[in-house]
Scaffold this motif. Sequence first.
Motif, PDB file in Angstrom:
ATOM      1  N   ILE A  75       0.836  -1.200   0.000  1.00  0.00           N
ATOM      2  CA  ILE A  75       0.000   0.000   0.000  1.00  0.00           C
ATOM      3  C   ILE A  75       0.875   1.256   0.000  1.00  0.00           C
ATOM      4  O   ILE A  75       0.504   2.286  -0.562  1.00  0.00           O
ATOM      5  N   PHE A  76       2.043   1.177   0.616  1.00  0.00           N
ATOM      6  CA  PHE A  76       2.968   2.312   0.677  1.00  0.00           C
ATOM      7  C   PHE A  76       3.977   2.284  -0.469  1.00  0.00           C
ATOM      8  O   PHE A  76       4.412   3.328  -0.950  1.00  0.00           O
ATOM      9  N   LEU A  77       4.351   1.078  -0.896  1.00  0.00           N
ATOM     10  CA  LEU A  77       5.397   0.935  -1.918  1.00  0.00           C
ATOM     11  C   LEU A  77       4.952   1.446  -3.280  1.00  0.00           C
ATOM     12  O   LEU A  77       5.700   2.173  -3.946  1.00  0.00           O
ATOM     13  N   VAL A  78       3.766   1.099  -3.698  1.00  0.00           N
ATOM     14  CA  VAL A  78       3.312   1.480  -5.044  1.00  0.00           C
ATOM     15  C   VAL A  78       3.271   3.005  -5.221  1.00  0.00           C
ATOM     16  O   VAL A  78       3.851   3.530  -6.182  1.00  0.00           O
ATOM     17  N   PRO A  79       2.641   3.764  -4.319  1.00  0.00           N
ATOM     18  CA  PRO A  79       2.671   5.227  -4.501  1.00  0.00           C
ATOM     19  C   PRO A  79       4.083   5.804  -4.378  1.00  0.00           C
ATOM     20  O   PRO A  79       4.415   6.777  -5.057  1.00  0.00           O
ATOM     21  N   GLU A  80       4.903   5.210  -3.535  1.00  0.00           N
ATOM     22  CA  GLU A  80       6.279   5.714  -3.368  1.00  0.00           C
ATOM     23  C   GLU A  80       7.046   5.602  -4.685  1.00  0.00           C
ATOM     24  O   GLU A  80       7.740   6.537  -5.097  1.00  0.00           O
ATOM     25  N   ILE A  81       6.917   4.467  -5.357  1.00  0.00           N
ATOM     26  CA  ILE A  81       7.579   4.280  -6.659  1.00  0.00           C
ATOM     27  C   ILE A  81       7.010   5.260  -7.677  1.00  0.00           C
ATOM     28  O   ILE A  81       7.755   5.898  -8.436  1.00  0.00           O
ATOM     29  N   LEU A  82       5.690   5.392  -7.698  1.00  0.00           N
ATOM     30  CA  LEU A  82       5.044   6.312  -8.633  1.00  0.00           C
ATOM     31  C   LEU A  82       5.523   7.744  -8.430  1.00  0.00           C
ATOM     32  O   LEU A  82       5.905   8.425  -9.389  1.00  0.00           O
ATOM     33  N   PHE A  83       5.535   8.208  -7.186  1.00  0.00           N
ATOM     34  CA  PHE A  83       5.974   9.580  -6.911  1.00  0.00           C
ATOM     35  C   PHE A  83       7.463   9.769  -7.211  1.00  0.00           C
ATOM     36  O   PHE A  83       7.873  10.830  -7.673  1.00  0.00           O
ATOM     37  N   ALA A  84       8.275   8.755  -6.968  1.00  0.00           N
ATOM     38  CA  ALA A  84       9.702   8.851  -7.297  1.00  0.00           C
ATOM     39  C   ALA A  84       9.873   9.055  -8.802  1.00  0.00           C
ATOM     40  O   ALA A  84      10.619   9.939  -9.240  1.00  0.00           O
ATOM     41  N   LEU A  85       9.189   8.240  -9.579  1.00  0.00           N
ATOM     42  CA  LEU A  85       9.293   8.367 -11.039  1.00  0.00           C
ATOM     43  C   LEU A  85       8.773   9.708 -11.523  1.00  0.00           C
ATOM     44  O   LEU A  85       9.383  10.344 -12.391  1.00  0.00           O
ATOM     45  N   LEU A  86       7.659  10.166 -10.951  1.00  0.00           N
ATOM     46  CA  LEU A  86       7.095  11.457 -11.357  1.00  0.00           C
ATOM     47  C   LEU A  86       8.024  12.613 -11.011  1.00  0.00           C
ATOM     48  O   LEU A  86       8.196  13.541 -11.813  1.00  0.00           O
ATOM     49  N   GLN A  87       8.627  12.569  -9.826  1.00  0.00           N
ATOM     50  CA  GLN A  87       9.515  13.665  -9.437  1.00  0.00           C
ATOM     51  C   GLN A  87      10.773  13.697 -10.285  1.00  0.00           C
ATOM     52  O   GLN A  87      11.209  14.758 -10.726  1.00  0.00           O
ATOM     53  N   ILE A  88      11.364  12.545 -10.525  1.00  0.00           N
ATOM     54  CA  ILE A  88      12.582  12.509 -11.341  1.00  0.00           C
ATOM     55  C   ILE A  88      12.278  12.896 -12.778  1.00  0.00           C
ATOM     56  O   ILE A  88      12.993  13.707 -13.381  1.00  0.00           O
ATOM     57  N   ALA A  89      11.194  12.352 -13.326  1.00  0.00           N
ATOM     58  CA  ALA A  89      10.804  12.706 -14.696  1.00  0.00           C
ATOM     59  C   ALA A  89      10.461  14.192 -14.787  1.00  0.00           C
ATOM     60  O   ALA A  89      10.850  14.861 -15.752  1.00  0.00           O
ATOM     61  N   GLY A  90       9.757  14.716 -13.799  1.00  0.00           N
ATOM     62  CA  GLY A  90       9.399  16.132 -13.798  1.00  0.00           C
ATOM     63  C   GLY A  90      10.619  17.031 -13.755  1.00  0.00           C
ATOM     64  O   GLY A  90      10.675  18.056 -14.443  1.00  0.00           O
ATOM     65  N   PHE A  91      11.617  16.633 -12.977  1.00  0.00           N
ATOM     66  CA  PHE A  91      12.846  17.424 -12.907  1.00  0.00           C
ATOM     67  C   PHE A  91      13.511  17.485 -14.279  1.00  0.00           C
ATOM     68  O   PHE A  91      13.887  18.552 -14.743  1.00  0.00           O
ATOM     69  N   PHE A  92      13.643  16.314 -14.930  1.00  0.00           N
ATOM     70  CA  PHE A  92      14.311  16.291 -16.231  1.00  0.00           C
ATOM     71  C   PHE A  92      13.473  16.983 -17.295  1.00  0.00           C
ATOM     72  O   PHE A  92      14.011  17.627 -18.195  1.00  0.00           O
ATOM     73  N   TRP A  93      12.159  16.884 -17.195  1.00  0.00           N
ATOM     74  CA  TRP A  93      11.290  17.574 -18.142  1.00  0.00           C
ATOM     75  C   TRP A  93      11.469  19.088 -18.005  1.00  0.00           C
ATOM     76  O   TRP A  93      11.600  19.796 -19.000  1.00  0.00           O
ATOM     77  N   LEU A  94      11.485  19.580 -16.762  1.00  0.00           N
ATOM     78  CA  LEU A  94      11.701  21.014 -16.544  1.00  0.00           C
ATOM     79  C   LEU A  94      13.109  21.438 -16.964  1.00  0.00           C
ATOM     80  O   LEU A  94      13.296  22.535 -17.480  1.00  0.00           O
ATOM     81  N   SER A  95      14.081  20.570 -16.752  1.00  0.00           N
ATOM     82  CA  SER A  95      15.461  20.885 -17.133  1.00  0.00           C
ATOM     83  C   SER A  95      15.587  21.053 -18.642  1.00  0.00           C
ATOM     84  O   SER A  95      16.323  21.919 -19.114  1.00  0.00           O
ATOM     85  N   CYS A  96      14.890  20.210 -19.386  1.00  0.00           N
ATOM     86  CA  CYS A  96      14.924  20.304 -20.854  1.00  0.00           C
ATOM     87  C   CYS A  96      14.232  21.573 -21.350  1.00  0.00           C
ATOM     88  O   CYS A  96      14.668  22.182 -22.315  1.00  0.00           O
ATOM     89  N   ARG A  97      13.172  21.948 -20.690  1.00  0.00           N
ATOM     90  CA  ARG A  97      12.408  23.143 -21.076  1.00  0.00           C
ATOM     91  C   ARG A  97      13.101  24.421 -20.635  1.00  0.00           C
ATOM     92  O   ARG A  97      12.999  25.449 -21.279  1.00  0.00           O
ATOM     93  N   SER A  98      13.789  24.356 -19.508  1.00  0.00           N
ATOM     94  CA  SER A  98      14.406  25.542 -18.929  1.00  0.00           C
ATOM     95  C   SER A  98      15.760  25.149 -18.349  1.00  0.00           C
ATOM     96  O   SER A  98      15.838  24.729 -17.196  1.00  0.00           O
ATOM     97  N   PRO A  99      16.847  25.250 -19.116  1.00  0.00           N
ATOM     98  CA  PRO A  99      18.164  24.797 -18.652  1.00  0.00           C
ATOM     99  C   PRO A  99      18.626  25.440 -17.349  1.00  0.00           C
ATOM    100  O   PRO A  99      19.389  24.845 -16.615  1.00  0.00           O
ATOM    101  N   GLU A 100      18.150  26.631 -17.023  1.00  0.00           N
ATOM    102  CA  GLU A 100      18.600  27.261 -15.773  1.00  0.00           C
ATOM    103  C   GLU A 100      18.097  26.515 -14.551  1.00  0.00           C
ATOM    104  O   GLU A 100      18.615  26.698 -13.457  1.00  0.00           O
ATOM    105  N   VAL A 101      17.092  25.644 -14.700  1.00  0.00           N
ATOM    106  CA  VAL A 101      16.600  24.836 -13.557  1.00  0.00           C
ATOM    107  C   VAL A 101      17.712  23.935 -13.076  1.00  0.00           C
ATOM    108  O   VAL A 101      17.976  23.836 -11.877  1.00  0.00           O
ATOM    109  N   ALA A 102      18.404  23.258 -13.975  1.00  0.00           N
ATOM    110  CA  ALA A 102      19.467  22.330 -13.599  1.00  0.00           C
ATOM    111  C   ALA A 102      20.741  23.059 -13.191  1.00  0.00           C
ATOM    112  O   ALA A 102      21.539  22.550 -12.429  1.00  0.00           O
TER     113      ALA A 102
END
Length: 104
Positions: A75-102
Motif C-alpha cells: 500500500i505504501f510501496l506502489v505510490p512511493e515508486i510512482l511519486f519517485a518516477l514522477l519527481q525525477i521525470a518532472g525534474f528532467f522535463w523542466l530541465s529540458c524546457r528551462s536549462p537554468e533549472v538544472a
Amino acid sequence: MSPLNASLGLGALPDLDVHSMLFANFFGTVVIIWSLVRLVWNDTRLAIYDGVARGFFSAWMGVALFSGITPLVWIFLVPEILFALLQIAGFFWLSCRSPEVAEA
C-alpha cells in the motif's frame, strides 16, 4: 495497522521495542525537516534529491517485502515508486524546457 493485518489473515504485527521506536522517531524527524525544507525553499532542484530518496525508500520496502514483512507494505510501496518516477521525470522535463533549472 495490526488489526487490519490480522483481519486480512496476515497475522499480528510484532510489538515495537525501545530501539525500534528510537529509530522510527529519528526517521520521522528527518522526514519532517525535509518536508519543511521543500515547502520553504521552493527550488526545483530539490525534486531530484526527493525522487532519489523515494527510490531508496522503495528499495528498502522491497527488501522488507522479500524478507517476509506484511504484504500491507505494498500500500505504501506502489505510490512511493510512482511519486519517485514522477519527481525525477518532472525534474528532467523542466530541465529540458528551462536549462537554468538544472544549473541554478
